[in-house]
Write a protein that holds these residues in place. Sequence first.
Motif, mmCIF file in Angstrom:
data_model
loop_
_atom_site.group_PDB
_atom_site.id
_atom_site.type_symbol
_atom_site.label_atom_id
_atom_site.label_comp_id
_atom_site.label_asym_id
_atom_site.label_seq_id
_atom_site.Cartn_x
_atom_site.Cartn_y
_atom_site.Cartn_z
ATOM 1 N N GLN A 232 -18.089 43.220 -64.070
ATOM 2 C CA GLN A 232 -19.530 43.020 -63.900
ATOM 3 C C GLN A 232 -20.084 42.013 -64.905
ATOM 4 O OE1 GLN A 232 -20.905 44.274 -61.137
ATOM 5 N NE2 GLN A 232 -18.810 45.027 -60.895
ATOM 6 N N ILE A 233 -19.297 41.699 -65.926
ATOM 7 C CA ILE A 233 -19.758 40.754 -66.948
ATOM 8 C C ILE A 233 -20.116 39.392 -66.349
ATOM 9 C CG2 ILE A 233 -19.089 39.491 -69.037
ATOM 10 C CD1 ILE A 233 -17.533 41.973 -69.914
ATOM 11 N N PRO A 234 -19.284 38.830 -65.427
ATOM 12 C CA PRO A 234 -19.686 37.549 -64.824
ATOM 13 C C PRO A 234 -21.033 37.615 -64.122
ATOM 14 C CG PRO A 234 -17.377 38.010 -64.378
ATOM 15 C CD PRO A 234 -17.935 39.242 -65.002
ATOM 16 N N LEU A 235 -21.261 38.655 -63.319
ATOM 17 C CA LEU A 235 -22.545 38.782 -62.619
ATOM 18 C C LEU A 235 -23.690 38.994 -63.599
ATOM 19 C CD1 LEU A 235 -21.533 41.037 -59.580
ATOM 20 C CD2 LEU A 235 -21.880 38.562 -59.618
ATOM 21 N N ALA A 236 -23.402 39.713 -64.677
ATOM 22 C CA ALA A 236 -24.435 39.961 -65.685
ATOM 23 C C ALA A 236 -24.873 38.677 -66.376
ATOM 24 C CB ALA A 236 -23.919 40.954 -66.725
ATOM 25 N N PHE A 237 -23.969 37.702 -66.448
ATOM 26 C CA PHE A 237 -24.291 36.426 -67.083
ATOM 27 C C PHE A 237 -24.706 35.349 -66.083
ATOM 28 C CE2 PHE A 237 -22.120 38.381 -70.597
ATOM 29 C CZ PHE A 237 -22.728 37.829 -71.719
ATOM 30 N N GLY A 238 -24.626 35.682 -64.786
ATOM 31 C CA GLY A 238 -25.083 34.715 -63.786
ATOM 32 C C GLY A 238 -24.006 34.038 -62.998
ATOM 33 N N PHE A 239 -22.751 34.455 -63.184
ATOM 34 C CA PHE A 239 -21.661 33.862 -62.412
ATOM 35 C C PHE A 239 -21.841 34.215 -60.941
ATOM 36 C CE2 PHE A 239 -17.229 34.207 -60.739
ATOM 37 C CZ PHE A 239 -16.938 32.859 -60.783
ATOM 38 N N SER A 240 -21.727 33.245 -60.061
ATOM 39 C CA SER A 240 -22.051 33.466 -58.648
ATOM 40 C C SER A 240 -20.821 33.488 -57.753
ATOM 41 C CB SER A 240 -22.993 32.359 -58.148
ATOM 42 O OG SER A 240 -22.403 31.084 -58.349
ATOM 43 N N GLY A 241 -19.614 33.570 -58.359
ATOM 44 C CA GLY A 241 -18.394 33.614 -57.543
ATOM 45 C C GLY A 241 -18.119 35.001 -57.006
ATOM 46 N N ASP A 242 -17.018 35.098 -56.256
ATOM 47 C CA ASP A 242 -16.630 36.390 -55.698
ATOM 48 C C ASP A 242 -16.104 37.287 -56.803
ATOM 49 O OD1 ASP A 242 -17.271 35.591 -53.163
ATOM 50 O OD2 ASP A 242 -15.256 34.837 -52.713
ATOM 51 N N VAL A 243 -16.460 38.552 -56.741
ATOM 52 C CA VAL A 243 -15.985 39.533 -57.715
ATOM 53 C C VAL A 243 -14.987 40.442 -57.028
ATOM 54 C CG1 VAL A 243 -16.616 41.418 -59.245
ATOM 55 C CG2 VAL A 243 -18.152 39.473 -58.976
ATOM 56 N N ASN A 244 -13.724 40.376 -57.464
ATOM 57 C CA ASN A 244 -12.658 41.195 -56.894
ATOM 58 C C ASN A 244 -12.421 42.397 -57.792
ATOM 59 O OD1 ASN A 244 -10.383 42.320 -55.856
ATOM 60 N ND2 ASN A 244 -9.109 40.474 -55.953
ATOM 61 N N THR A 245 -12.659 43.583 -57.279
ATOM 62 C CA THR A 245 -12.540 44.782 -58.105
ATOM 63 C C THR A 245 -11.100 45.213 -58.318
ATOM 64 O OG1 THR A 245 -12.857 46.097 -56.107
ATOM 65 C CG2 THR A 245 -14.788 45.700 -57.475
ATOM 66 N N ASP A 246 -10.118 44.441 -57.850
ATOM 67 C CA ASP A 246 -8.724 44.762 -58.136
ATOM 68 C C ASP A 246 -8.153 43.904 -59.271
ATOM 69 O OD1 ASP A 246 -8.159 46.831 -56.528
ATOM 70 O OD2 ASP A 246 -7.398 45.643 -54.854
ATOM 71 N N ARG A 247 -8.882 42.916 -59.718
ATOM 72 C CA ARG A 247 -8.354 42.014 -60.742
ATOM 73 C C ARG A 247 -9.439 41.705 -61.767
ATOM 74 N NH1 ARG A 247 -4.310 43.249 -58.859
ATOM 75 N NH2 ARG A 247 -2.569 42.007 -58.109
ATOM 76 N N LEU B 297 -33.930 40.014 -52.230
ATOM 77 C CA LEU B 297 -34.634 39.589 -53.448
ATOM 78 C C LEU B 297 -34.075 40.279 -54.695
ATOM 79 C CD1 LEU B 297 -38.356 39.672 -52.197
ATOM 80 C CD2 LEU B 297 -36.862 37.665 -52.435
ATOM 81 N N ILE B 298 -33.111 41.187 -54.501
ATOM 82 C CA ILE B 298 -32.548 41.918 -55.647
ATOM 83 C C ILE B 298 -31.532 41.049 -56.371
ATOM 84 C CG2 ILE B 298 -31.271 43.955 -56.386
ATOM 85 C CD1 ILE B 298 -32.202 45.372 -53.862
ATOM 86 N N PRO B 299 -31.736 40.753 -57.642
ATOM 87 C CA PRO B 299 -30.748 39.977 -58.406
ATOM 88 C C PRO B 299 -29.465 40.783 -58.590
ATOM 89 C CG PRO B 299 -32.896 39.966 -59.496
ATOM 90 C CD PRO B 299 -32.949 41.014 -58.429
ATOM 91 N N GLN B 300 -28.332 40.139 -58.446
ATOM 92 C CA GLN B 300 -27.050 40.816 -58.645
ATOM 93 C C GLN B 300 -26.902 41.307 -60.076
ATOM 94 O OE1 GLN B 300 -23.761 38.416 -57.338
ATOM 95 N NE2 GLN B 300 -24.438 38.377 -55.208
ATOM 96 N N ALA B 301 -27.603 40.683 -61.003
ATOM 97 C CA ALA B 301 -27.526 41.089 -62.412
ATOM 98 C C ALA B 301 -28.024 42.522 -62.607
ATOM 99 C CB ALA B 301 -28.337 40.132 -63.277
ATOM 100 N N VAL B 302 -28.989 42.948 -61.777
ATOM 101 C CA VAL B 302 -29.493 44.326 -61.866
ATOM 102 C C VAL B 302 -28.397 45.306 -61.463
ATOM 103 C CG1 VAL B 302 -31.168 45.984 -61.010
ATOM 104 C CG2 VAL B 302 -31.857 43.618 -61.391
#
Length: 519
Positions: free
Chosen positions: A130-145, A343-348
């Motif tokens: 979740q750290i990438p999304l928390a900082f604004g990274f907009s790529g795909d987040v794979n929960t296996d890696r 309208l919900i930011p992924q960072a939330v």
Amino acid sequence: MKLLKHWKKDLPASLVVFFVALPLCLGVALASGAPPFAGLIAGLIGGVLVGYLSGSSIGVSGPAAGLVVIVFNAIADLGSYELFLTAVILAGIIQILLGIFRAGVIGYYFPSAVIKGMLCAIGIMIFVQQIPLAFGFSGDVNTDRIDLSGLHDQITPGAILITIISLSILLIWDGILAKKNKIFKLVPAPLIAVIVGIVIYITFGKSGFLELHESQLVSVPIPNDVASFMGQFTLPDFSALTDKKVYITAFTIAIVASLETLLSVEASDKLDPLKRQTPTNRELIAQGIGNSVSGLIGGIPITQVVVRSSANVMSGAMTKLSAILHGILILISVIAIPTLLNLIPQAVLASVLLVIGYKLASPKSFIQMYKLGKAQFIPFIITVIGIVTTDLLKGILIGLTVGLIVVLLKSYYNSHQLLVKEDNGKRNVFHINFAEEVTFINKGPIMKELDALKNDSYLELDFRKTKVLDYDILEYLDEFSIKAKNNNIDIKMIAEKETLDNPESFRKYFGHQVFHLEH
């Protein structure tokens, strides 16, 4: 109704699970190479249908990251998504059969240390990813890696600000405010965080220094009318029933999904504050029905999932009503308010998962396992490392293997106890108490103990506690009796209230009166 008995706790929990599940449903579908709407279908079916049929009070089902690679490869191998849906339906039927034939018992054979290791590993992966999304990274987040490469190039001030504010709300709301006034318990902290996040985005995030891009927001399909909404459902291609590839895919999905479900059930039951036990065979049947229906209307495979179940428990859920309501909320949101959801930011949502991840993998958990000793800590930590460095199923298998080795080693050394009695003035006197079960695994340490006896000794072999004695041990005792005679070692064999001095009578006694022999 019993289902509504704890609605005051289940309703707020369902909101939290909804906000956790929504982006995961979309993300898992996209990572699987399926339409985004297929993930929402799976979330809806997993929440409402499986939630209702399941015997789990706090487990939540939906699309699982653990199946991403299998689904992605299956869609590519079969050549079309419609053919894949047929495999999902068949996988569900296989799961139903597994439940009917009581295969759910498999879940009970996973050591507690491995399950706890799985929970901590998932917590670590949730937190880190979740750290990438928390900082604004907009790529795909794979929960296996876990992969944070390129993060420094994607940092967005607006996302960081929303993350800080959201985390502050989550921590202060539950940690301080809820303890001071009951009114703060009525509204879940994640809902407040979401509302504040939307306000910040609308006010500051559309342009300027704090601007957020569309890729940093939740993305839900927006239908224009009823026809376009219904057009998002995909029907399976039943002509594939003659293709053996479909059956191979179905069997693979059924086995992996069932195993992941059973592991999640074990983990969820451990998190349940009331320690209720989920009927595993009923769970497999519920999952099978859910997968068949999901495949029938265009959804991806479903399992019970730890992340959503953990969020459910930690949000105070008491019954399956929470899981059912979260599925209903997914349906309502997709139909009624898709524009608002977008309208919900992924960072939330990342902030919510950061808190959940930390709770699952808190330092306190590692300390508690360490204090339990090596037999518990070694399989636990190996499972954590295995899952984080490979994937969920491989890591669990590694942890299970280590757990079995630890059990075998423990059994290897716990077969007997040697006591040295007082010297009677003439000879060394030894007394050996044997455990309830003495198998071929214990042959090594028993041989080592007996072979080390000095000549001219007196030996008592006490089998009064023993209920299972392997043929290998009896065979070795026969051989040792010859060696003992040559070394002037006298042997007294004690079984129940009788003393047997002759090895052959010992064998007959154990074979016909007291013990179960394994040949």
